[in-house]
Design an enzyme around this catalytic site. Sequence first.
Site, PDB file in Angstrom:
ATOM      1  N   MET A   1       0.867  -1.196   0.000  1.00  0.00           N
ATOM      2  CA  MET A   1       0.000   0.000   0.000  1.00  0.00           C
ATOM      3  C   MET A   1       0.890   1.228   0.000  1.00  0.00           C
ATOM      4  O   MET A   1       1.913   1.245   0.688  1.00  0.00           O
ATOM      5  CB  MET A   1      -0.882   0.016   1.257  1.00  0.00           C
ATOM      6  CG  MET A   1      -1.731  -1.220   1.445  1.00  0.00           C
ATOM      7  SD  MET A   1      -2.755  -1.098   2.926  1.00  0.00           S
ATOM      8  CE  MET A   1      -3.362  -2.785   3.039  1.00  0.00           C
TER       9      MET A   1
ATOM     10  N   MET B   1      -1.620  -2.230  -3.981  1.00  0.00           N
ATOM     11  CA  MET B   1      -2.666  -1.211  -3.890  1.00  0.00           C
ATOM     12  C   MET B   1      -1.965   0.134  -3.976  1.00  0.00           C
ATOM     13  O   MET B   1      -1.768   0.832  -2.979  1.00  0.00           O
ATOM     14  CB  MET B   1      -3.425  -1.377  -2.566  1.00  0.00           C
ATOM     15  CG  MET B   1      -4.315  -2.613  -2.550  1.00  0.00           C
ATOM     16  SD  MET B   1      -4.729  -3.166  -0.884  1.00  0.00           S
ATOM     17  CE  MET B   1      -3.356  -4.270  -0.587  1.00  0.00           C
TER      18      MET B   1
ATOM     19  N   MET C   1     -11.994  -8.233  -4.789  1.00  0.00           N
ATOM     20  CA  MET C   1     -11.898  -7.728  -3.412  1.00  0.00           C
ATOM     21  C   MET C   1     -13.265  -7.823  -2.760  1.00  0.00           C
ATOM     22  O   MET C   1     -14.247  -7.256  -3.259  1.00  0.00           O
ATOM     23  CB  MET C   1     -11.432  -6.256  -3.406  1.00  0.00           C
ATOM     24  CG  MET C   1      -9.954  -6.056  -3.658  1.00  0.00           C
ATOM     25  SD  MET C   1      -8.858  -7.001  -2.569  1.00  0.00           S
ATOM     26  CE  MET C   1      -9.253  -6.294  -0.960  1.00  0.00           C
TER      27      MET C   1
ATOM     28  N   GLY D   1      -7.369  -1.794   1.777  1.00  0.00           N
ATOM     29  CA  GLY D   1      -6.730  -0.801   2.650  1.00  0.00           C
ATOM     30  C   GLY D   1      -6.446  -1.284   4.039  1.00  0.00           C
ATOM     31  O   GLY D   1      -5.506  -0.833   4.676  1.00  0.00           O
TER      32      GLY D   1
ATOM     33  N   GLY E   1      -7.028  -4.854   7.058  1.00  0.00           N
ATOM     34  CA  GLY E   1      -7.513  -6.191   7.368  1.00  0.00           C
ATOM     35  C   GLY E   1      -8.655  -6.141   8.372  1.00  0.00           C
ATOM     36  O   GLY E   1      -9.007  -5.081   8.889  1.00  0.00           O
TER      37      GLY E   1
ATOM     38  N   ASP F   1     -10.305 -11.900  -1.680  1.00  0.00           N
ATOM     39  CA  ASP F   1      -9.513 -11.278  -0.614  1.00  0.00           C
ATOM     40  C   ASP F   1     -10.378 -10.332   0.204  1.00  0.00           C
ATOM     41  O   ASP F   1     -10.946  -9.386  -0.335  1.00  0.00           O
ATOM     42  CB  ASP F   1      -8.353 -10.508  -1.280  1.00  0.00           C
ATOM     43  CG  ASP F   1      -7.422  -9.812  -0.309  1.00  0.00           C
ATOM     44  OD1 ASP F   1      -7.531 -10.024   0.915  1.00  0.00           O
ATOM     45  OD2 ASP F   1      -6.559  -9.048  -0.792  1.00  0.00           O
ATOM     46  N   GLY F   2     -10.454 -10.620   1.514  1.00  0.00           N
ATOM     47  CA  GLY F   2     -11.143  -9.724   2.443  1.00  0.00           C
ATOM     48  C   GLY F   2     -12.276 -10.415   3.169  1.00  0.00           C
ATOM     49  O   GLY F   2     -13.218 -10.906   2.549  1.00  0.00           O
TER      50      GLY F   2
ATOM     51  N   GLY G   1      -6.161 -13.112   6.273  1.00  0.00           N
ATOM     52  CA  GLY G   1      -5.177 -12.508   7.168  1.00  0.00           C
ATOM     53  C   GLY G   1      -5.540 -12.719   8.615  1.00  0.00           C
ATOM     54  O   GLY G   1      -5.010 -13.606   9.300  1.00  0.00           O
TER      55      GLY G   1
HETATM   56  C1  DX5 Z   1      -6.886  -5.590   2.406  1.00  0.00           C
HETATM   57  C2  DX5 Z   1      -5.894  -6.602   1.986  1.00  0.00           C
HETATM   58  C3  DX5 Z   1      -6.129  -7.967   2.498  1.00  0.00           C
HETATM   59  C4  DX5 Z   1      -6.173  -8.104   3.995  1.00  0.00           C
HETATM   60  C5  DX5 Z   1      -7.228  -9.127   4.291  1.00  0.00           C
HETATM   61  O1  DX5 Z   1      -6.732  -4.455   1.641  1.00  0.00           O
HETATM   62  O2  DX5 Z   1      -5.850  -6.674   0.577  1.00  0.00           O
HETATM   63  O3  DX5 Z   1      -5.222  -8.903   1.928  1.00  0.00           O
HETATM   64  O4  DX5 Z   1      -4.961  -8.501   4.585  1.00  0.00           O
HETATM   65  O5  DX5 Z   1      -7.434  -9.152   5.654  1.00  0.00           O
HETATM   66  P1  DX5 Z   1      -8.562 -10.057   6.339  1.00  0.00           P
HETATM   67  O6  DX5 Z   1      -8.333 -11.456   5.901  1.00  0.00           O
HETATM   68  O7  DX5 Z   1      -8.332  -9.837   7.786  1.00  0.00           O
HETATM   69  O8  DX5 Z   1      -9.882  -9.513   5.854  1.00  0.00           O
HETATM   70 ZN    ZN Z   2      -4.642  -8.233  -0.350  1.00  0.00          ZN
END
Ligand code: DX5
Ligand code: ZN
Length: 230
Positions: free
Chosen positions: A45, A76, A148, A153, A155, A188-189, A210
């Site tokens: 990021m 990102m 996404m 941005g 987790g 992801d997310g 994550g």
């Molecule tokens: C957010 C990231 C994710 C983040 C996901 O912008 O791209 O990769 O780490 O986190 P979780 O799994 O906690 O939603």
């Molecule tokens: Zn990610």
Amino acid sequence: MMKDLHSMTYPAVSPSLLAADKARIGDELARAERAGATFIHIDVMDGKFVPNVSFSLDFVREYAHKHHMVNDVHIMVEEPWVLAPKFVEAGADIVTFHYEACPDQTLRFATIEAIHRAGGLAGISIKPDTPVSVLEPFLPYVDLILIMSVEPGKGGQPFLPGSLEKLDELKALLAQNTKKYAPVIEIDGGIKEDTYNKALAHGAQILVAGSYLFGHEDFADRVALMLQGR
Ligand code: DX5
Ligand code: ZN
């Protein structure tokens, strides 16, 4: 050497290092690999495309070769056509950039081409408010599509249920794609116990997680269940 995504086993898990203990990344990588993760997700990021700042080029350079998982780098950032090939040079296997980070189609195609020319695999990602239909022109050229399921941005945010419909739309679009190899689908997310099954049922192949994995005693058990898809 360039990795072949079509020779990997799916579903696959890509633990997101954003939630790892930054003071002991080496241990966290070993833990992810021991648990059966075949991909490792590294979030970059720039504080501009998204408000936060996370892993850098130097981080990828330092850790990309300290494990055997596929380095799944999610950038990102603004101006990905400049930065993306640098991440390949630093050790990324896959570099996934954001559709929204490019002002026009020429720069989106230039980003894909720059990643390939550097020897990497190219992924394109869309944010929750961007429709799946914008991906159509890129399907024959990209190796991975990242949907996404939260605003990029940070987790720990809840999974947006509309993402399942987007996975369905993507599958329908891919069914019309004439390329020999279809891109692999990643989500992801907000991926955790009550969402990964749904994501898999709707066609996701790589599950990024994550906060559901790092910091939990039963990391390996969670990965094992995700890999079994139940
Ligand atoms: C957010 C990231 C994710 C983040 C996901 O912008 O791209 O990769 O780490 O986190 P979780 O799994 O906690 O939603
Ligand atoms: Zn990610």
